[in-house]
Enzyme design. Structure first.
Site: not given
Length: 577
Positions: A141, A224, A279, A327
């Site tokens: 990841h 992804k 996650h 984010h």
């Protein structure tokens, strides 16, 4: 007949069968179950290099030429920790691959020499006596936000990277994606000179199959799906439909806000198909508050990321700030703050510890620079194992007692960053374990620094990174001893010893002739039949329930109470910061 004490034997040749080794400053111990180098009773017959020692002309070194089969390199007397066992052996390397695990030397004067471990004048020696060898770590990841993450990864023992990105673009900082053929080509070219294997993930967020197929032809190894690009059930289905036809893996970061459905809707869209769920944890993202429940399903290959490994008293405060940055959220906007707080749940972070220990969460990655640290995958894996031993005692199958060996726990945890991600993404025919035929991607550790800083990183048979002292000193060891690039990290050697993993469609489309890369392009194996049962030592499927109001987690009906760690090994004893 003179006899050696076990202590003296270990000083001369390294530990042997029945000896236990402490891993760094943790409470974890491993015990050698087999010694293929000799051991007590055969002392003096081991392959050891140095002045007055065994591996000399017409002694331990024979006359066999490389053309006659002599290995290029032998790692002597190393303790191998892998998912399949914990043994001591010599490791032979030829043409960048592992050719034998056994006893090395000269069969003209030594007994029991493996035919592929006959040392000759063309053979180099790496001293593994008293050291531990593991397979090169696989970070499943990785956000490729800056090239410096690769140096950090190598410095920690990572030799294979699965992920995506194009640099410090907003999409890459959030989503682990290298979108489209042009970006895939440029990133494959940019990464060609680094001594790591690469598997890039294309963007899976689309209902247009043509856009997915063109990325597979352009160098993607899989896809992804990320919530920041819009993760609708239709996009999940479209991506998995193409993946099924192509044989590649799909990594999923699901919908934290539950805008496009809840966890049940996502599972319905997946429809029993193989998928790697990123996650699967308590803070990194995905359906709030119950994404962790997907670890109970047979088709789901779950991983979590290292910032929540293990659960500590600082986890909650650290994650809130990280989430705001990664984010692009604004703490002054109530909706953004609510989004962040719903995503970071101490109860599910705590449950993540247990799910790793019982083998229900199969893999650990970094989420590099996107809430995780690329250089701490290995370290935080073993910190988690230590915390779980302190809290739960011996793992099933391991003897109890403070000084008893933790072999089953060690094998389970090393698998989380080696063989399990290799199997999940179709790379295990080349990497993921210390086994004959695979690339010689190997990491040597001093036991006191195990999991903290490697002694040396061997990439495809060449030493690419190592702990090295002052280059102007008279010997290699004077301070400062730092992880430094070695000759195996030079661009030409890196290209010769590393591979780009791509979809088979890239090979069929002639990608190698269309981009400026010197390394081999290797097709990923078909993974569409891979399920939880295929995750070595990490295949548990417990019943997992999360209370939607209190976030309380029950695993097989039992509430897992929060007990965040206040102190960890492998921390300030080794690092200033």
């Amino acid at each position: 007949m003179a006899r050696l004490s076990r202590e003296r034997y270990a000083q001369l040749y390294g530990p042997t069968t029945g000896d236990r080794i402490r891993l760094a400053d943790t409470d974890l111990l491993v015990e050698i179950t087999e010694d293929r180098c000799g051991g007590p009773g055969l002392a003096g017959d081991e392959a050891v290099f140095g002045g007055g020692k065994v591996l000399r002309e017409s002694m331990g070194q024979g006359r066999v030429t490389r053309a006659e089969g002599a290995p290029d390199t032998v790692i002597t007397g190393a303790v191998i920790i892998d998912y399949w066992g914990i043994i001591k052996a010599n490791i032979g390397i030829r043409d960048g691959r592992i050719v034998a695990i056994g006893k090395a030397g000269n069969p003209n004067i030594m007994s029991g020499i493996h035919p592929d471990l006959v040392v000759g004048p063309s053979t180099e020696i790496i001293g593994g006596n008293g050291r531990i060898v593991t397979a090169g770590a696989i970070d499943c990841h990785v956000h490729l936000i800056c090239p410096q993450v690769i140096a950090e990864a190598l410095s920690s023992g990572i030799t294979t990277i699965i992920g995506g990105g194009t640099g410090p673009a907003e999409g890459s900082k959030s989503t682990t994606v290298t979108p489209g053929g042009w970006h895939l080509a440029r990133m494959l070219e940019a990464l060609d000179s680094w001594p790591v294997n690469i598997a890039l993930l294309g963007k899976g967020n689309t209902v247009n199959p043509d856009a997915l197929w063109e990325q597979l032809r352009g160098g993607a190894s899989g896809f992804k799906l990320h919530e920041d690009w819009g993760k609708s059930p239709a996009a999940i289905d479209a991506c998995l439909t193409v993946a099924d036809a192509a044989g590649v893996q799909v990594a999923l970061h699901s919908d934290t806000l539950n805008e496009m459905g809840f966890v049940e809707d996502t599972l319905a869209a997946i429809a029993g198909r193989s998928i790697h769920t990123y996650h699967t944890e308590g803070a990194g993202g995905g359906h709030a508050p119950d994404i962790i429940t997907v670890a109970a399903h047979p088709n789901v290959l779950p991983s979590s990321t290292n910032p929540t490994r293990p659960h500590t008293v600082n986890a909650l405060d650290e994650h809130l700030d990280m989430l705001m940055v990664c984010h692009h959220l604004n703490p002054r906007i109530p909706d953004d703050l609510a989004f962040a707080e719903s995503r970071i749940r101490p109860s599910t972070i705590a449950a993540e510890d247990l799910l790793h220990d019982i083998g229900a969460i199969s893999m650990i990655g970094s989420d590099s620079q996107a809430m995780g640290r690329v250089g701490e995958v290995v370290m935080r894996t073993w910190q988690t194992a230590h915390v779980m031993k302190q809290r739960r005692g011996a793992l099933e199958g391991d003897p109890s007692g403070r000084y008893s060996a933790d072999n089953n726990r060690a094998r389970r945890y090393v698998a989380k960053y080696t063989i399990c991600p290799a199997v999940a993404h179709g790379l295990d025919h080349e990497v993921g374990s210390v086994e004959v035929g695979k690339l010689a991607d190997l990491v040597l550790w001093e036991p006191a620094f195990f999991g903290v800083r490697p002694h040396a990183v061997v990439k495809g048979g060449a030493i690419a990174w190592a702990a090295m002292g002052d280059a102007n000193a008279s010997i290699p060891t004077p301070q400062p001893v730092l992880p430094r690039p070695m000759f195996g990290a030079s661009p030409a050697v890196a290209a010769a010893t590393s591979v780009h993993f791509v979809a088979a469609q890239s090979i069929e489309a002639g990608l190698a002739d269309q981009i400026a890369v010197d390394r081999r392009l290797v097709p990923v194996a078909d993974v569409r039949a891979v399920g939880k049962a295929d995750m070595p030592l990490n295949d548990a499927q417990p019943r997992i329930e999360v209370d939607p109001d209190t976030f309380t987690v029950r695993i097989d009906g039992e509430v897992w109470e929060q007990q965040p760690a206040t102190e960890l090994p492998m921390a300030q004893r080794y690092f200033l910061f």
